[in-house]
Design a protein around this motif. Structure first.
Motif, PDB file in Angstrom:
ATOM      1  N   VAL A   1      -5.674  -3.098  -3.898  1.00  0.00           N
ATOM      2  CA  VAL A   1      -4.215  -3.110  -3.893  1.00  0.00           C
ATOM      3  C   VAL A   1      -3.680  -3.747  -5.175  1.00  0.00           C
ATOM      4  O   VAL A   1      -4.318  -4.597  -5.785  1.00  0.00           O
ATOM      5  CB  VAL A   1      -3.675  -3.867  -2.672  1.00  0.00           C
ATOM      6  CG1 VAL A   1      -4.151  -3.192  -1.395  1.00  0.00           C
ATOM      7  CG2 VAL A   1      -4.090  -5.333  -2.690  1.00  0.00           C
ATOM      8  N   THR A   2      -2.477  -3.302  -5.567  1.00  0.00           N
ATOM      9  CA  THR A   2      -1.812  -3.864  -6.746  1.00  0.00           C
ATOM     10  C   THR A   2      -0.363  -4.237  -6.471  1.00  0.00           C
ATOM     11  O   THR A   2       0.298  -4.795  -7.347  1.00  0.00           O
ATOM     12  CB  THR A   2      -1.832  -2.860  -7.919  1.00  0.00           C
ATOM     13  OG1 THR A   2      -1.056  -1.702  -7.559  1.00  0.00           O
ATOM     14  CG2 THR A   2      -3.259  -2.427  -8.254  1.00  0.00           C
ATOM     15  N   LYS A   3       0.158  -3.926  -5.276  1.00  0.00           N
ATOM     16  CA  LYS A   3       1.567  -4.194  -4.954  1.00  0.00           C
ATOM     17  C   LYS A   3       1.638  -4.931  -3.627  1.00  0.00           C
ATOM     18  O   LYS A   3       1.055  -4.497  -2.633  1.00  0.00           O
ATOM     19  CB  LYS A   3       2.360  -2.880  -4.871  1.00  0.00           C
ATOM     20  CG  LYS A   3       3.839  -3.083  -4.503  1.00  0.00           C
ATOM     21  CD  LYS A   3       4.586  -3.794  -5.615  1.00  0.00           C
ATOM     22  CE  LYS A   3       6.085  -3.858  -5.323  1.00  0.00           C
ATOM     23  NZ  LYS A   3       6.411  -4.762  -4.201  1.00  0.00           N
ATOM     24  N   LEU A   4       2.358  -6.063  -3.616  1.00  0.00           N
ATOM     25  CA  LEU A   4       2.473  -6.903  -2.432  1.00  0.00           C
ATOM     26  C   LEU A   4       3.908  -6.882  -1.924  1.00  0.00           C
ATOM     27  O   LEU A   4       4.850  -7.060  -2.703  1.00  0.00           O
ATOM     28  CB  LEU A   4       2.057  -8.339  -2.758  1.00  0.00           C
ATOM     29  CG  LEU A   4       0.693  -8.507  -3.450  1.00  0.00           C
ATOM     30  CD1 LEU A   4       0.453  -9.964  -3.791  1.00  0.00           C
ATOM     31  CD2 LEU A   4      -0.421  -7.965  -2.572  1.00  0.00           C
ATOM     32  N   ASN A   5       4.089  -6.685  -0.632  1.00  0.00           N
ATOM     33  CA  ASN A   5       5.415  -6.638  -0.030  1.00  0.00           C
ATOM     34  C   ASN A   5       5.472  -7.522   1.214  1.00  0.00           C
ATOM     35  O   ASN A   5       4.440  -7.828   1.821  1.00  0.00           O
ATOM     36  CB  ASN A   5       5.783  -5.204   0.375  1.00  0.00           C
ATOM     37  CG  ASN A   5       5.994  -4.299  -0.817  1.00  0.00           C
ATOM     38  OD1 ASN A   5       6.559  -4.708  -1.827  1.00  0.00           O
ATOM     39  ND2 ASN A   5       5.536  -3.064  -0.702  1.00  0.00           N
ATOM     40  N   ARG A   6       6.688  -7.898   1.584  1.00  0.00           N
ATOM     41  CA  ARG A   6       6.934  -8.570   2.857  1.00  0.00           C
ATOM     42  C   ARG A   6       7.806  -7.640   3.699  1.00  0.00           C
ATOM     43  O   ARG A   6       8.908  -7.280   3.286  1.00  0.00           O
ATOM     44  CB  ARG A   6       7.631  -9.919   2.637  1.00  0.00           C
ATOM     45  CG  ARG A   6       6.742 -10.961   1.982  1.00  0.00           C
ATOM     46  CD  ARG A   6       7.491 -12.260   1.704  1.00  0.00           C
ATOM     47  NE  ARG A   6       8.533 -12.093   0.696  1.00  0.00           N
ATOM     48  CZ  ARG A   6       8.315 -12.110  -0.615  1.00  0.00           C
ATOM     49  NH1 ARG A   6       7.085 -12.294  -1.075  1.00  0.00           N
ATOM     50  NH2 ARG A   6       9.315 -11.946  -1.459  1.00  0.00           N
ATOM     51  N   THR A   7       7.295  -7.254   4.870  1.00  0.00           N
ATOM     52  CA  THR A   7       7.995  -6.284   5.708  1.00  0.00           C
ATOM     53  C   THR A   7       8.165  -6.847   7.118  1.00  0.00           C
ATOM     54  O   THR A   7       7.657  -7.925   7.451  1.00  0.00           O
ATOM     55  CB  THR A   7       7.222  -4.957   5.766  1.00  0.00           C
ATOM     56  OG1 THR A   7       5.915  -5.205   6.298  1.00  0.00           O
ATOM     57  CG2 THR A   7       7.083  -4.348   4.381  1.00  0.00           C
TER      58      THR A   7
ATOM     59  N   THR B   1       2.253  -6.978   3.487  1.00  0.00           N
ATOM     60  CA  THR B   1       1.673  -5.643   3.363  1.00  0.00           C
ATOM     61  C   THR B   1       1.353  -5.384   1.896  1.00  0.00           C
ATOM     62  O   THR B   1       1.846  -6.073   1.001  1.00  0.00           O
ATOM     63  CB  THR B   1       2.643  -4.566   3.876  1.00  0.00           C
ATOM     64  OG1 THR B   1       3.873  -4.660   3.137  1.00  0.00           O
ATOM     65  CG2 THR B   1       2.914  -4.759   5.354  1.00  0.00           C
ATOM     66  N   SER B   2       0.528  -4.387   1.660  1.00  0.00           N
ATOM     67  CA  SER B   2       0.084  -4.143   0.281  1.00  0.00           C
ATOM     68  C   SER B   2      -0.249  -2.678   0.085  1.00  0.00           C
ATOM     69  O   SER B   2      -0.467  -1.933   1.044  1.00  0.00           O
ATOM     70  CB  SER B   2      -1.142  -5.009  -0.045  1.00  0.00           C
ATOM     71  OG  SER B   2      -2.198  -4.742   0.868  1.00  0.00           O
ATOM     72  N   SER B   3      -0.282  -2.268  -1.167  1.00  0.00           N
ATOM     73  CA  SER B   3      -0.593  -0.884  -1.515  1.00  0.00           C
ATOM     74  C   SER B   3      -1.066  -0.834  -2.962  1.00  0.00           C
ATOM     75  O   SER B   3      -0.982  -1.815  -3.697  1.00  0.00           O
ATOM     76  CB  SER B   3       0.640   0.011  -1.340  1.00  0.00           C
ATOM     77  OG  SER B   3       1.711  -0.464  -2.152  1.00  0.00           O
ATOM     78  N   LYS B   4      -1.569   0.321  -3.372  1.00  0.00           N
ATOM     79  CA  LYS B   4      -1.959   0.546  -4.769  1.00  0.00           C
ATOM     80  C   LYS B   4      -0.980   1.513  -5.389  1.00  0.00           C
ATOM     81  O   LYS B   4      -0.904   2.677  -4.982  1.00  0.00           O
ATOM     82  CB  LYS B   4      -3.383   1.114  -4.870  1.00  0.00           C
ATOM     83  CG  LYS B   4      -3.806   1.464  -6.306  1.00  0.00           C
ATOM     84  CD  LYS B   4      -5.229   2.021  -6.337  1.00  0.00           C
ATOM     85  CE  LYS B   4      -5.594   2.579  -7.717  1.00  0.00           C
ATOM     86  NZ  LYS B   4      -5.662   1.546  -8.761  1.00  0.00           N
ATOM     87  N   ILE B   5      -0.198   1.039  -6.367  1.00  0.00           N
ATOM     88  CA  ILE B   5       0.716   1.927  -7.086  1.00  0.00           C
ATOM     89  C   ILE B   5       0.561   1.788  -8.605  1.00  0.00           C
ATOM     90  O   ILE B   5       1.250   2.445  -9.365  1.00  0.00           O
ATOM     91  CB  ILE B   5       2.178   1.690  -6.683  1.00  0.00           C
ATOM     92  CG1 ILE B   5       2.657   0.298  -7.080  1.00  0.00           C
ATOM     93  CG2 ILE B   5       2.372   1.924  -5.196  1.00  0.00           C
ATOM     94  CD1 ILE B   5       4.147   0.073  -6.833  1.00  0.00           C
TER      95      ILE B   5
END
Length: 741
Positions: free
Chosen positions: A318-324, A340-344
């Motif tokens: 992953v390279t992007k961290l979010n709070r949801t 939460t996290s994702s690769k963008i």
């Protein structure tokens, strides 16, 4: 003195928030076609780029953790300087921009990077702003000066405008500049954009702006693709920030087909630009978790994080961290949320990679709950980030395939025991003579002498390659060509085994006494004959392989449980067993090399049997401030950039050539043409095209060309040649202009 390659460039217009991909937290699609990289099998001839791409979320976003687009260290801590502006208002300083750039410096030092590609950073100074600072000014101040210093290039982006005309989260209503892309917040000045910082001299840059719409109520920026050329490097470097309009489609502002078309148009422009370069590294924020959406890039280049490079390494990190799923109190403080996290973010290269990772420790995983930070809400606005929380993106870093980290010619020349990108030098003990007549010059070893580096050269717990030319004396016993010491036994060893007359490459299962070694064995070694022996360890495949004269002869398993790091010195001419120096070599050794990755079969075959395309093409040019620099401007002027100007009307063209056999004479042949008049001046293979000097095995050669016309544009290229007709393919085209009369 370090200088920037160009001023921080400014385009038009600015955005309400960071360019985020909201509401999609899925993993990248697994079904994606990716190239292996280095299809020609010659990445070993290039410089190794150690690059990171990192969206710093440096300017946009709210002032407390739950505000849209919040990012740590936007302003930072406020300090009253004791000075006043002309209108009597106090002048404050802020530590946010410097703190963010200190994070970049920490990453550079920790991961030994020579390139950083940054998105959402501010550079330069906003007209009329006398008090703020920019990220790139802060980074420029932190990076080292001197001959090994850094240069920085940047390009501005265009913001979507604010249809309301006010900046949110301010205590007072302020109109936003609807046409500029100047950075906002009290701490910052300059232009919002992307940047590339390089440990080297940037000699050329280009900006290719996207054509996505702005100013129509859409939420995203109009981005650009910034590319640079570095003096002496074969690879070009490019970075970009692609916008995603899916949220605008969901809100009904555009259709999904329009959103897809806008995204694909940006992606296709990135592909178009990347194709212009013979070898390139491209990194950036592509704002999508769907790898299939950027399939054309995967088809063109290798993406660094599509595979594991050693046991335990994960792909597609992953390279992007979010709070949801947040629950807020009355003051917009967090009562609860989910991380939460994702690769963008992605890093591509035409030459493939030797390693890749997401430095997740630099992402913002701070606990912002009001139960932990009571003042982290919209009234107090005091949210304290964690000690390494620099951005809501994590840096993605990778190392491209490239030349050897150690390259010792061992030929008796002045630089016989220096060379390679790792700057390792060797100290010879037990002997002083060189055999200058044998095989182009060689190191004679009599069973009691060595050449030793100051420390380790390869990491024996990760992939690597070692190679050497060796000739074993007829009377020799077991003789180690190269090894790297552990505490009790060498962590790797490449040797001639006398009892069964074989070449062997082995790695012990533990740093312990005894003989528990995984080894690849090739019978039939010939004493008294020059032989190229190569050992390869592939950590991910968990195997060691042995090559003789470029041909794989044997392999053996070396499992992850048995992999360990030997931290002692790299040694030519002996190994270490049971804590004692052992198997001193008797014979001749030359051209010892080590790579920080596992070369493939085709690369080893090419390296052992083919002359390589020349590298290091350069011509003496005038720099931006009148000083001389070396450069090869490979791109034609289609980007609107001028070529470098030669120092004279009779410039000297220079290149580095290499023959797989150190005993062979090798030189360069140059082609030169006048772009202005479409006239060929020098033609490959003709007497006037040959370099003025010939070298044995490898070296730098040059040719001073005939007097050229003033003010004209010229192109040139070069190939390696020897006494056979097996000339190499030609290099990429280089260009320069001659000084005006």
């Amino acid at each position: 003195m370090r200088r920037r390659a160009a001023a921080w460039l400014r385009t038009v217009a600015p955005v309400l928030g960071a360019a985020l991909l909201i509401g999609t937290q899925t993993a990248p699609a697994a079904a994606v076609t990716t190239t292996a990289g280095d299809a020609a099998g010659n990445a070993y001839t290039r410089d190794s780029v150690r690059a990171a791409t990192w969206n710093m979320c440096g300017e946009a976003g709210g002032e407390w953790a739950s505000a849209p687009g919040y990012c740590p260290w936007r302003n930072g801590n406020e300090t009253d300087t004791g000075l006043d502006k002309p209108d009597g208002k106090p002048i404050y300083s802020y530590d946010g921009p410097r703190t963010k750039m200190q994070g970049v410096l920490n990453l550079i030092n920790k991961r030994n990077l020579n390139v950083v590609m940054l998105q959402e950073v501010c550079g330069g100074r906003t007209p009329g702003d006398l008090y703020g600072t920019s990220h790139l000014d802060e980074l420029d101040a932190l990076l080292p000066d001197g001959p090994d210093g850094w240069t920085i290039a940047s390009a501005g982006v265009t913001r979507a405008d604010d249809p309301v005309g006010v900046e949110p989260e301010r205590s007072t209503v302020e109109l936003i500049d609807q046409e500029g892309s100047d950075c906002r917040t009290d701490a910052l000045t300059g232009t919002l954009g992307v940047a590339i910082a390089v440990k080297g001299e940037i000699t050329w840059k280009s900006e290719t702006d996207f054509t996505t719409p702005v100013g129509t109520g859409l939420s995203m920026n109009r981005g650009t693709m910034l590319c640079v050329e570095v003096a002496g490097w074969e690879n070009h470097l490019c970075t970009t920030h692609v916008s995603n309009f899916d949220e605008d489609a969901k809100a009904g502002r555009i259709t999904q087909d329009q959103a897809d078309a806008y995204y694909n148009g940006q992606r296709d422009k990135v592909v178009e630009v990347a194709k212009k370069f013979p070898s390139v590294v491209v990194g950036g924020d592509f704002n999508t978790t769907r790898a299939d959406r950027i399939q054309p890039l995967y088809s063109l280049m290798a993406e660094c994080d599509q595979r594991a490079y050693y046991p335990g390494d994960a792909a597609n990190e992953v390279t992007k961290l979010n709070r949801t799923s947040a629950q807020l109190d009355a003051n917009a403080g967090y009562l609860s949320y989910e991380n939460t996290s994702s690769k963008i973010d992605y890093l591509f290269a035409t030459g493939g990679f030797t390693g890749c990772d997401s430095a997740v420790e630099y992402g913002d995983r701070t606990n912002y709950l009001v139960s932990v930070q009571p003042d982290c809400q919209k009234i107090a606005k005091k949210c304290v980030p964690g000690p390494e929380a620099y951005s809501d993106h994590t840096p993605l870093y990778g190392y491209t395939q490239g030349g050897p980290v150690l390259s010792w010619k061992l030929d008796g020349s002045a630089d016989a025991t220096v060379g390679g990108s790792g700057a390792h030098s060797g100290v010879r003990t037990g002997g002083t003579d060189w055999d200058l007549a044998d095989h182009g010059g060689a190191l004679p070893l009599d069973g009691d002498d060595t050449v030793t580096a100051a420390g380790p050269v390869v990491n024996t717990a990760q992939s690597f390659t070692v190679s050497a030319w060796a000739k074993v004396d007829p009377a020799a016993g077991t003789s180690a060509v190269v090894a790297q010491d552990g505490s009790r036994i060498s962590g790797m060893m490449l040797w001639y085994n006398a009892p069964d007359n074989s070449w062997r490459f082995g790695m012990p299962r533990a740093d312990a006494d005894g003989w528990s070694i995984d080894q690849a064995v090739s019978p039939g070694a010939v004493k008294g004959e020059w032989t190229r022996v190569t050992g390869v360890f592939d950590a991910a495949a968990e195997k060691v392989s042995l090559y003789v004269n470029g041909v794989k002869k044997a392999e053996a398993a070396h499992l992850s449980a048995a992999q360990w790091q030997a931290k002692g010195p790299f040694v030519v001419g002996r190994d270490l067993v049971n804590g004692a120096q052992n198997a001193f070599f008797k014979g001749r050794i030359q051209r010892v090399e080590a790579f920080g990755y596992a070369l493939r079969d085709d690369q080893i075959a090419n390296y052992a049997g083919s002359m390589t395309v020349p590298t290091g093409e350069r011509v003496e040019l005038f720099g931006a401030a009148g000083e001389l620099s070396q450069g090869c401007h490979q791109m034609e002027e289609t980007f609107g950039n001028s070529f470098g100007t030669a120092a004279s009307l009779t410039p000297t063209l220079t290149a580095t050539v290499r023959h797989p056999d150190p005993s062979k004479d090798v030189w360069a042949e140059f082609s030169l043409w006048d772009n202005t008049t479409s006239t060929q001046i020098l033609t490959l293979g003709t007497p006037g095209s040959r370099s003025a000097t010939t070298v044995k095995g490898q070296g730098t050669v040059s040719l001073t060309v005939p007097t050229l016309a003033p003010g004209h544009s010229y192109g040139w290229r070069v190939r390696t040649a020897d006494r056979t007709t097996n000339n190499t393919p030609v290099s990429a085209n280089c260009h320069f202009k001659t000084p005006a009369a």
